[in-house]
Design an enzyme around this catalytic site. Sequence first.
Site, PDB file in Angstrom:
ATOM      1  N   ALA A 139       0.844  -1.192   0.000  1.00  0.00           N
ATOM      2  CA  ALA A 139       0.000   0.000   0.000  1.00  0.00           C
ATOM      3  C   ALA A 139       0.878   1.240   0.000  1.00  0.00           C
ATOM      4  CB  ALA A 139      -0.927   0.009   1.214  1.00  0.00           C
ATOM      5  N   ASP A 140       0.299   2.327  -0.451  1.00  0.00           N
ATOM      6  CA  ASP A 140       0.998   3.610  -0.398  1.00  0.00           C
ATOM      7  C   ASP A 140      -0.050   4.710  -0.227  1.00  0.00           C
ATOM      8  OD1 ASP A 140       3.774   4.852  -0.769  1.00  0.00           O
ATOM      9  OD2 ASP A 140       2.544   6.101  -2.074  1.00  0.00           O
TER      10      ASP A 140
END
Length: 206
Positions: free
Chosen positions: A85-86
Site C-alpha cells: 500500500a501507499d
Amino acid sequence: MAINDNKIYLASKSPRRRELLRQVGVEFELLLLRDSPNRGQDVSEAVLPDELPDDYVARVTREKADVAWQIMTLRKLPFRPVLAADTTVVLDNKILGKPQDQAEALDMLKRLSGATHTVLTSIAVHYLDGTLYATQRSEVTFASLTDAQMQAYCMSPEPYDKAGGYGIQGSAARFISHISGSYSGIMGLPLFETSQLLRKAGIFIP
C-alpha cells in the site's frame, strides 16, 4: 500452485497498517522492502515528471507488491498473497510527501490549515493469478490553526514518518473538522477495499 495457508505477506513497515489488518482478523507476516538511503531502495518513491497524483500512488504501490513477490519467490518462502500500500496527501494537485525536517513539516501544516485536501491510498495484492489493485480517495478538512498549535505539533515526533506531515489517528485528530471517505484509508489502509481484494485472492475473511 496453491496458496500455502490463510496468511498474507505485508510489504509495509507501517505499524498503522499492521493494526488495521489485525482489526479485521487478517493474519500476516512482514516482508519488508529496503527503503534506507544508505542501503538503497527496492522501490523509488520519487515522482516522475508530469506524473499525476493518482498515477503516482498506484504505480508505487504496484511496484512494491511486485518487488515483494519477487523477494518471496527468490527466498523460496511459502506462497501467499502479497499486500502493499501507499498513501499520498494531495493539496492543489501537488503531492505532499513525508517532511524531512521541522521547517518542512511546519510549511506543510501551514498549507493544510483551513483547507481541504485529498488523501489517496492505493492497495495492491499480488497473488498466483496476477495483481489486483484499487485506489481509495478521501477528503480531509483542517480547521484554521494558530502558530502555537502548529509549532507544538511539529516539535513532536508525529509528523515525520507520515505523508502530508500528520496522522489522523494521533494528536492531529484535533485539527480535523471534517472527513469524507474512509477513516482507515486516511490512516493508510482502506479496510473495505483491502478485504475485497484479499477475498478475490483466496483469503478467507469472515
